[in-house]
Scaffold this active site. Structure first.
Site, mmCIF file in Angstrom:
data_model
loop_
_atom_site.group_PDB
_atom_site.id
_atom_site.type_symbol
_atom_site.label_atom_id
_atom_site.label_comp_id
_atom_site.label_asym_id
_atom_site.label_seq_id
_atom_site.Cartn_x
_atom_site.Cartn_y
_atom_site.Cartn_z
ATOM 1 N NE ARG A 104 -3.440 0.182 2.898
ATOM 2 C CZ ARG A 104 -4.713 0.371 3.256
ATOM 3 N NH1 ARG A 104 -5.199 1.577 3.348
ATOM 4 N NH2 ARG A 104 -5.462 -0.644 3.553
ATOM 5 C CB THR A 108 -1.885 7.028 -3.474
ATOM 6 O OG1 THR A 108 -1.305 5.716 -3.450
ATOM 7 C CG2 THR A 108 -0.992 7.960 -4.260
ATOM 8 C CG ASP A 200 -2.520 -8.445 9.760
ATOM 9 O OD1 ASP A 200 -2.293 -7.291 9.387
ATOM 10 O OD2 ASP A 200 -2.082 -9.454 9.150
ATOM 11 C CG ASP A 203 0.653 -9.422 11.753
ATOM 12 O OD1 ASP A 203 1.665 -9.579 11.040
ATOM 13 O OD2 ASP A 203 0.278 -8.319 12.188
HETATM 14 N N1 URA Z 1 -6.667 -7.579 6.208
HETATM 15 C C1 URA Z 1 -6.651 -8.400 7.288
HETATM 16 O O1 URA Z 1 -5.753 -9.211 7.456
HETATM 17 N N2 URA Z 1 -7.662 -8.279 8.183
HETATM 18 C C2 URA Z 1 -8.684 -7.417 8.045
HETATM 19 O O2 URA Z 1 -9.586 -7.391 8.888
HETATM 20 C C3 URA Z 1 -8.677 -6.576 6.900
HETATM 21 C C4 URA Z 1 -7.660 -6.684 5.992
#
Ligand code: URA
Length: 209
Positions: A104, A108, A200, A203
């Protein structure tokens, strides 16, 4: 218009519950994602074409059906998409695996491609692009743009959990791409996480923070 399939199979929903739970550790999380990916692959391959061949059973000669050689490709979006690949390959081991990496842009906030490696015969393959989370839809839209720019035509998108915002964005950008989801959640929060979601995905899969 893209079709959206939400898999309500009890086994998928059961495993997803434990995937969501904070107390589920990395090892179990990874195993569960792998299992759900296999179950989803079973559903997503429902429309694969068959052809009839003649075989010998111990009793007689008969005609029976086999897959008619459709070429499949799995494209995980790096990095969390990797967690779904082995589960799919259990059912379609001959599939080729490409990779698309996006980051990302901090200015932007748009996804930018940094790595793309696809099977050489892109135009002849049917692709399943995979990412556990369809949040804003930005990465999925961009990954599918990358694939189409290189000749990909026949594309499905598969994720564990989607937010309505992501589904709408993907449908709008790629109306030819059907979307396969294990659960359609409520919304995105202000940090871009899916609610209730699972946190996430990268993770939790790789034990990072
Ligand atoms: N990416 C993720 O890993 N979790 C989310 O809740 C949104 C995007």
């Amino acid at each position: 218009m893209a079709k959206v399939y939400v898999f309500d199979h009890p086994l998928i929903q059961h495993k997803l519950t434990y995937i969501r739970e904070t107390k589920t550790g990395t090892k179990e999380f990874r195993e569960l994602v792998d299992e759900v990916a296999t179950l989803m692959a079973f559903e997503i391959t429902r429309d694969l074409p068959l052809e009839e061949i003649e075989i010998e059973t111990p009793v007689c000669t008969t005609k029976s059906q086999v897959l008619s050689g459709k070429k499949l490709g799995i494209i995980p979006i790096l990095r969390a998409g990797i967690g779904m690949v082995d589960g799919i390959l259990k059912l379609i081991p001959a599939a080729k695996v490409g990779h698309i990496g996006l980051y990302r842009d901090p200015k932007t906030l748009k996804p930018v491609e940094y790595y793309v490696k696809l099977p050489s015969d892109v135009e002849e393959r049917e692709f399943i692009v995979v990412d556990p989370m369809l949040a804003t839809g930005g990465s999925a839209v961009e990954a599918i743009n990358s694939l189409k720019n290189r000749g990909g035509k026949n594309i499905k998108f598969m994720c564990l959990i989607a937010a309505p915002e992501g589904v709408e964005a993907l449908k709008e950008a790629h109306p030819d791409v059907d979307i396969y989801i294990a659960a359609l959640d409520e919304k995105l929060n202000e940090k871009g996480y899916i609610v209730p979601g699972l946190g996430d995905a990268g993770d939790r899969l790789f034990g990072t923070k």
